[in-house]
Design a protein around this motif. Sequence first.
Motif, PDB file in Angstrom:
ATOM      1  N   LYS A 103      -3.140   5.693  -0.048  1.00  0.00           N
ATOM      2  CA  LYS A 103      -2.027   6.642  -0.015  1.00  0.00           C
ATOM      3  C   LYS A 103      -0.976   6.227   1.017  1.00  0.00           C
ATOM      4  O   LYS A 103       0.220   6.250   0.759  1.00  0.00           O
ATOM      5  CB  LYS A 103      -2.546   8.046   0.341  1.00  0.00           C
ATOM      6  CG  LYS A 103      -2.385   9.054  -0.795  1.00  0.00           C
ATOM      7  CD  LYS A 103      -2.829  10.438  -0.345  1.00  0.00           C
ATOM      8  CE  LYS A 103      -4.005  10.925  -1.167  1.00  0.00           C
ATOM      9  NZ  LYS A 103      -4.686  12.088  -0.560  1.00  0.00           N
ATOM     10  N   ALA A 104      -1.458   5.844   2.210  1.00  0.00           N
ATOM     11  CA  ALA A 104      -0.538   5.492   3.296  1.00  0.00           C
ATOM     12  C   ALA A 104       0.191   4.188   3.013  1.00  0.00           C
ATOM     13  O   ALA A 104       1.403   4.091   3.206  1.00  0.00           O
ATOM     14  CB  ALA A 104      -1.320   5.393   4.606  1.00  0.00           C
ATOM     15  N   VAL A 105      -0.539   3.185   2.533  1.00  0.00           N
ATOM     16  CA  VAL A 105       0.044   1.851   2.398  1.00  0.00           C
ATOM     17  C   VAL A 105       0.905   1.731   1.143  1.00  0.00           C
ATOM     18  O   VAL A 105       1.877   0.978   1.115  1.00  0.00           O
ATOM     19  CB  VAL A 105      -1.069   0.771   2.439  1.00  0.00           C
ATOM     20  CG1 VAL A 105      -0.493  -0.613   2.246  1.00  0.00           C
ATOM     21  CG2 VAL A 105      -1.827   0.851   3.767  1.00  0.00           C
ATOM     22  N   SER A 106       0.592   2.502   0.103  1.00  0.00           N
ATOM     23  CA  SER A 106       1.376   2.379  -1.130  1.00  0.00           C
ATOM     24  C   SER A 106       2.779   2.970  -0.979  1.00  0.00           C
ATOM     25  O   SER A 106       3.648   2.743  -1.808  1.00  0.00           O
ATOM     26  CB  SER A 106       0.650   2.998  -2.323  1.00  0.00           C
ATOM     27  OG  SER A 106       0.413   4.365  -2.097  1.00  0.00           O
ATOM     28  N   LYS A 107       3.018   3.711   0.116  1.00  0.00           N
ATOM     29  CA  LYS A 107       4.384   4.166   0.404  1.00  0.00           C
ATOM     30  C   LYS A 107       5.272   2.957   0.678  1.00  0.00           C
ATOM     31  O   LYS A 107       6.437   2.923   0.297  1.00  0.00           O
ATOM     32  CB  LYS A 107       4.378   5.080   1.643  1.00  0.00           C
ATOM     33  CG  LYS A 107       4.034   6.524   1.315  1.00  0.00           C
ATOM     34  CD  LYS A 107       4.055   7.396   2.562  1.00  0.00           C
ATOM     35  CE  LYS A 107       3.188   8.629   2.367  1.00  0.00           C
ATOM     36  NZ  LYS A 107       2.565   9.066   3.622  1.00  0.00           N
ATOM     37  N   GLN A 108       4.676   1.984   1.362  1.00  0.00           N
ATOM     38  CA  GLN A 108       5.395   0.771   1.755  1.00  0.00           C
ATOM     39  C   GLN A 108       5.328  -0.274   0.639  1.00  0.00           C
ATOM     40  O   GLN A 108       6.264  -1.046   0.448  1.00  0.00           O
ATOM     41  CB  GLN A 108       4.720   0.242   3.022  1.00  0.00           C
ATOM     42  CG  GLN A 108       5.477  -0.808   3.784  1.00  0.00           C
ATOM     43  CD  GLN A 108       4.580  -1.385   4.894  1.00  0.00           C
ATOM     44  OE1 GLN A 108       3.599  -0.768   5.321  1.00  0.00           O
ATOM     45  NE2 GLN A 108       4.894  -2.579   5.338  1.00  0.00           N
TER      46      GLN A 108
END
Length: 133
Positions: free
Chosen positions: A36-41
């Motif tokens: 969830k956190a990394v797929s923002k980037q």
Amino acid sequence: MEKYKDIGFKLTPQRLAILDHLDGNKEHPSAEDIYKAVSKQFPTMSFATVYNTLETLRQKGGVIELTIDPGKKRFDPNIEPHHHLICIKCKRIADIHGNYKLTVPNRERADFEIVGNHIEFYGICPKCKAVKN
Ligand code: ZN
Ligand code: MN
């Protein structure tokens, strides 16, 4: 990030983003949390990439897999020996770093040479305790 190169972990931009998120992270995130956190980037990153990266890292000793949350595996970038507290309500996992002396009496040791331990304490965290229900 040097320590990951030292263990022979090939760094790609996507892997770097995952490591960046893990580095110094004390939340003991699940693969889903990290995704969830990394797929923002990296919107094109797949969950499989996150999962496989964690699995490779675990095999190389770069991350510890915690199985204390029965709902999902949690990951700890802190590979120094330490113990854990888990909140039975919100599943928050906190570290215990104290080096407390734990011994197993001879009669219970089955002739094992003991080289380590990991204790899981279960409880209710202050936030959950404050919620009246
Ligand atoms: Zn809690
Ligand atoms: Mn920990």
